[in-house]
Write an enzyme that holds these catalytic residues in place. Structure first.
Site, PDB file in Angstrom:
ATOM      1  N   ASP A  73      -1.468  -1.898  10.776  1.00  0.00           N
ATOM      2  CA  ASP A  73      -1.771  -1.716   9.354  1.00  0.00           C
ATOM      3  C   ASP A  73      -2.483  -2.909   8.735  1.00  0.00           C
ATOM      4  O   ASP A  73      -2.996  -2.820   7.620  1.00  0.00           O
ATOM      5  CB  ASP A  73      -0.485  -1.444   8.554  1.00  0.00           C
ATOM      6  CG  ASP A  73       0.065  -0.051   8.787  1.00  0.00           C
ATOM      7  OD1 ASP A  73      -0.613   0.747   9.466  1.00  0.00           O
ATOM      8  OD2 ASP A  73       1.175   0.238   8.303  1.00  0.00           O
ATOM      9  N   LYS A  84       0.845  -1.202   0.000  1.00  0.00           N
ATOM     10  CA  LYS A  84       0.000   0.000   0.000  1.00  0.00           C
ATOM     11  C   LYS A  84       0.871   1.239   0.000  1.00  0.00           C
ATOM     12  O   LYS A  84       2.071   1.194   0.305  1.00  0.00           O
ATOM     13  CB  LYS A  84      -0.915   0.017   1.232  1.00  0.00           C
ATOM     14  CG  LYS A  84      -0.195  -0.051   2.592  1.00  0.00           C
ATOM     15  CD  LYS A  84       0.365   1.282   3.087  1.00  0.00           C
ATOM     16  CE  LYS A  84       1.099   1.158   4.411  1.00  0.00           C
ATOM     17  NZ  LYS A  84       1.782   2.421   4.792  1.00  0.00           N
TER      18      LYS A  84
END
Length: 405
Positions: free
Chosen positions: A232, A105
């Site tokens: 995350d 990401k």
């Protein structure tokens, strides 16, 4: 558990327990006469299902205007029927191998909004999955006591320090299942890069373990559990674009505000930025004061631009790795008119140039950058109840620049 969830397994590379299992994917484009000539024999469960499936024909009588004879028209939705049938067979047979894409990401913006009582920082960030990623191969192990992890790069921990093993241990703890695995991690995402590669690996491992167990947990379960081992990780159970708050574990799925065909280049120097070291250097009086929701709205309306791609972790990361600031400055200067924005992802040390997949020439020419990691990428998402797929156009795009003797 709904069969539609389990059928996800058939979209990925795997081998069923039964080596004689029919591969229905090859049937869907076959001519009709191949199906009519298929006559299963015996009384196995599979053959019974095939025989029963033949009763679902819709017949309509019509007259031939030239002969007056009645003709029989057979209407049969082959693809839909075979998909349902393959679903049932997959559920009965289970899977023994599974290969999944594990994408990373970037943080399009990252605001640090405060310091928490537990010592962590509150953040508000637009996370988005991109097409650079690892591949992870899972195989059921005959062992009922240990997982075995291998990888293609040195320096990656292979024991329970690795988030993949932590994720598998977490899944067994939460579900009571006793599957153990042989795992091979084909690593392309660099570590210490601010790209969430390890977090993605953990999310992918949870997804895989759930497929092997017959989908005993919901995606929401996996997302909530994953926060116990990494801030995350829950993001990767979004559909690929999310507004994340708290420590990053509070995930709000949003429609992607960014065109998926918008290219980017990722450049990561050899120096890594350990997340803890960067956060220790955060000074709240030096962070941006703009409302992160305003940034989100600006991106939704006007797209990506330099003024919205704010990362409050850049100053402490640049303090820890001074050469990183110079790389960002040079990339921005050389890419004027080429990049819509140049910024650091996460806690670093990856610098992102959005708007072009090509790095400036100095990255190849200067000895200072002879060993940097360079990769092009695009934004990607995933469909409901399916894991992320690797776009064919970006396969094998990651590379390391180096001198050739």
């Amino acid at each position: 558990m709904a069969s539609s969830s389990h059928f996800l397994c058939s979209h990925h590379t795997y081998a069923p327990h039964n080596p004689k299992k029919l591969h229905f994917d090859s049937f869907t484009n076959a001519p009709l006469h191949r199906f009519y000539s298929f006559k299963p024999q015996g009384s196995s469960p599979l053959r019974k299902k095939l025989q029963s499936s033949r009763t679902h024909l819709i017949r309509a009588a019509a007259s031939d205007p030239t002969t007056g004879r009645k003709q029989l028209e057979v209407v049969y939705d082959l693809e839909n029927k075979l998909n349902k049938l393959a679903d049932e067979v997959d559920r009965d047979a289970g899977i023994s191998r599974l290969t999944l894409f594990s994408p990373c990401k970037i943080n399009v913006f990252l605001r640090i909004t405060g310091k928490r009582a537990d010592g962590f920082h509150d953040l508000a960030s637009l996370f988005h999955v991109i097409s650079l990623g690892d591949k992870i191969k899972f195989s059921l192990s005959p062992s009922k006591s240990t997982d075995r992890l291998s990888t293609n790069v040195p320096g990656v921990p292979l024991d329970d320090k690795n988030l993949i093993i932590k994720a598998l241990n977490l899944f067994r703890k939460k579900t009571g299942t006793d599957n153990y695995f042989w795992i091979h991690l084909d690593k392309k995402v660099p570590t210490g890069a601010g790209l969430g590669g390890g977090s993605s690996n953990a999310a992918t491992a949870l997804w895989a373990a759930n497929q092997f167990s017959g989908c005993v947990a919901s995606e929401k379960d996996l997302q909530e559990w994953s926060g116990e081992i990494g801030s995350d990780i829950p993001f990767f159970f979004s559909h690929g674009s999310a507004y994340c708050t708290g420590r990053g574990e509070v995930v709000e799925d949003i429609p992607t505000p960014i065109p998926l065909d918008l290219p980017m280049v990722l450049i990561k120097p050899e120096e890594a930025c350990p997340t803890g070291e960067v956060y220790k250097r955060v000074r709240l009086d030096q962070t941006s004061q703009i409302d992160p929701l305003v940034l989100l709205e600006k991106i939704s309306v006007g797209g990506i631009s330099q003024d919205v791609c704010i990362n409050d972790l850049e100053p402490p990361a640049f303090e820890f790795v001074p050469t990183l600031k110079r790389l960002k400055q040079r990339l921005a200067a050389a890419g004027r008119g080429q990049y819509d924005a140049v910024f650091m992802s996460g806690s670093g040390s990856t610098i992102v140039g959005v708007g072009s997949p090509d790095p400036p020439q100095f990255v190849y020419d200067d000895d200072e950058y002879k060993n940097v990691f360079v990769s092009e990428a695009k934004f990607i998402t995933r469909s409901a109840n399916q894991w992320y797929s690797e776009p064919l156009s970006t396969e094998e795009t990651a590379c390391f620049t180096q001198d050739v003797e």
